[in-house]
Write a protein that holds these residues in place. Sequence first.
Motif, PDB file in Angstrom:
ATOM      1  N   ARG A   1      40.828  26.444  -3.104  1.00  0.00           N
ATOM      2  CA  ARG A   1      40.685  25.421  -3.911  1.00  0.00           C
ATOM      3  C   ARG A   1      39.471  24.510  -3.591  1.00  0.00           C
ATOM      4  O   ARG A   1      39.305  24.035  -2.311  1.00  0.00           O
ATOM      5  CB  ARG A   1      42.008  24.446  -4.012  1.00  0.00           C
ATOM      6  CG  ARG A   1      41.972  23.026  -4.705  1.00  0.00           C
ATOM      7  CD  ARG A   1      43.210  22.389  -4.569  1.00  0.00           C
ATOM      8  NE  ARG A   1      43.236  21.073  -5.006  1.00  0.00           N
ATOM      9  CZ  ARG A   1      44.264  20.243  -5.040  1.00  0.00           C
ATOM     10  NH1 ARG A   1      45.379  20.570  -4.477  1.00  0.00           N
ATOM     11  NH2 ARG A   1      44.204  18.925  -5.349  1.00  0.00           N
ATOM     12  N   ILE A   2      38.630  24.128  -4.413  1.00  0.00           N
ATOM     13  CA  ILE A   2      37.529  22.854  -4.279  1.00  0.00           C
ATOM     14  C   ILE A   2      37.629  22.170  -5.398  1.00  0.00           C
ATOM     15  O   ILE A   2      37.563  22.615  -6.615  1.00  0.00           O
ATOM     16  CB  ILE A   2      36.208  23.776  -4.299  1.00  0.00           C
ATOM     17  CG1 ILE A   2      35.932  24.612  -3.129  1.00  0.00           C
ATOM     18  CG2 ILE A   2      35.198  22.784  -4.071  1.00  0.00           C
ATOM     19  CD1 ILE A   2      34.919  25.438  -2.836  1.00  0.00           C
ATOM     20  N   ASP A   3      37.853  20.952  -5.365  1.00  0.00           N
ATOM     21  CA  ASP A   3      37.863  19.857  -6.301  1.00  0.00           C
ATOM     22  C   ASP A   3      36.844  18.783  -6.084  1.00  0.00           C
ATOM     23  O   ASP A   3      36.887  18.298  -4.908  1.00  0.00           O
ATOM     24  CB  ASP A   3      39.303  19.259  -6.415  1.00  0.00           C
ATOM     25  CG  ASP A   3      40.260  20.242  -6.831  1.00  0.00           C
ATOM     26  OD1 ASP A   3      39.742  20.927  -7.927  1.00  0.00           O
ATOM     27  OD2 ASP A   3      41.470  20.251  -6.684  1.00  0.00           O
ATOM     28  N   VAL A   4      36.191  18.508  -6.947  1.00  0.00           N
ATOM     29  CA  VAL A   4      35.112  17.255  -6.721  1.00  0.00           C
ATOM     30  C   VAL A   4      35.482  16.179  -8.076  1.00  0.00           C
ATOM     31  O   VAL A   4      35.767  16.205  -8.995  1.00  0.00           O
ATOM     32  CB  VAL A   4      33.754  17.738  -6.972  1.00  0.00           C
ATOM     33  CG1 VAL A   4      32.748  16.689  -6.665  1.00  0.00           C
ATOM     34  CG2 VAL A   4      33.568  18.760  -5.748  1.00  0.00           C
ATOM     35  N   ASN A   5      35.426  14.848  -7.271  1.00  0.00           N
ATOM     36  CA  ASN A   5      35.698  13.694  -8.564  1.00  0.00           C
ATOM     37  C   ASN A   5      35.051  12.434  -7.978  1.00  0.00           C
ATOM     38  O   ASN A   5      34.618  12.471  -6.742  1.00  0.00           O
ATOM     39  CB  ASN A   5      36.885  13.646  -9.119  1.00  0.00           C
ATOM     40  CG  ASN A   5      37.854  13.209  -7.938  1.00  0.00           C
ATOM     41  OD1 ASN A   5      37.887  13.699  -6.749  1.00  0.00           O
ATOM     42  ND2 ASN A   5      38.820  12.055  -8.071  1.00  0.00           N
ATOM     43  N   TRP A   6      34.794  11.657  -8.721  1.00  0.00           N
ATOM     44  CA  TRP A   6      34.468  10.110  -8.378  1.00  0.00           C
ATOM     45  C   TRP A   6      35.366   9.346  -8.244  1.00  0.00           C
ATOM     46  O   TRP A   6      36.415   9.151  -9.211  1.00  0.00           O
ATOM     47  CB  TRP A   6      33.313   9.788  -9.189  1.00  0.00           C
ATOM     48  CG  TRP A   6      31.875  10.622  -9.241  1.00  0.00           C
ATOM     49  CD1 TRP A   6      31.635  11.838  -9.723  1.00  0.00           C
ATOM     50  CD2 TRP A   6      30.994  10.374  -8.291  1.00  0.00           C
ATOM     51  NE1 TRP A   6      30.441  12.228  -9.467  1.00  0.00           N
ATOM     52  CE2 TRP A   6      29.892  11.683  -8.299  1.00  0.00           C
ATOM     53  CE3 TRP A   6      30.532   9.410  -7.404  1.00  0.00           C
ATOM     54  CZ2 TRP A   6      28.802  11.364  -7.855  1.00  0.00           C
ATOM     55  CZ3 TRP A   6      29.380   9.271  -6.396  1.00  0.00           C
ATOM     56  CH2 TRP A   6      28.399  10.533  -6.697  1.00  0.00           C
ATOM     57  N   VAL A   7      35.517   8.463  -7.282  1.00  0.00           N
ATOM     58  CA  VAL A   7      36.713   7.529  -7.011  1.00  0.00           C
ATOM     59  C   VAL A   7      35.932   6.137  -6.570  1.00  0.00           C
ATOM     60  O   VAL A   7      34.912   6.009  -5.923  1.00  0.00           O
ATOM     61  CB  VAL A   7      37.692   8.124  -6.227  1.00  0.00           C
ATOM     62  CG1 VAL A   7      38.344   9.264  -6.460  1.00  0.00           C
ATOM     63  CG2 VAL A   7      37.156   8.031  -4.654  1.00  0.00           C
TER      64      VAL A   7
END
Length: 242
Positions: free
Chosen positions: A106-112
């Motif tokens: 699994r690879i997840d990228v997001n801005w927080v």
Amino acid sequence: MTLEIDHKSPIPLHVQVEGLLRDLIKEPEYQDGKLLPKEVDLAKKLGISRNTIRQATNKLVHENLLDRKKGVGTKVIKQSVSTKLDNWLSFSKEMHQKGMDFNNYRIDVNWVDADEEISNALQIKEKTEVLRLERLKGFDKGPIVYFISYFHPRVGLTGSEDFRGHLYDILEKDYHTVPAVSKEEITAMLANNKLCKLLGLLPGEPVLFRKRLVCDPGDRPIEYNLGYYRADQFKYTIDIKR
């Protein structure tokens, strides 16, 4: 697998048996804890002396591949992945150098928005937007480690990078950001529901929890990383020189 050796071969019998045992212990049932055939039974089946079997077995016991207990039998020692603290690399690169290529489950990228913990670690203001990278990694049998990384905006990551590769190579080659110092904090914890689901654990099983703050040569924060490792398949080793 077929258990046989070549009695006409110039290769010594104990060497042939050693090779046979090395292949045998890779079989799933023995990796899962099944006892190996008894020495006397192997000797009869292969038509050789028990001492020859014992000589080959002793070699694998010495290499910590087998555990032999009197009155119980011989079984495979479950191997754990290890990493060294005195010469750190990205997880994927270190495993690659060990000849243990991993799977990205699994690879997840997001801005927080950075909370208090992240802002303190990266030395930025709270609610500053930062890139968050989640990676679930392991081998063919399943995941063994779950990473969450937060990056300082200074690095310049966009979120479109191919994070299947070696993370610190990406930082250095594409963004001229050199990871020079790793500040580590390692503790033990019990698996919560989320970690049980991700790492295939039972509730309450042990997890190795590692916080890592990666800095550049000027001691400026680059990455704040949280790592959750299956404790039964991973260990840290430390070499201390006086």
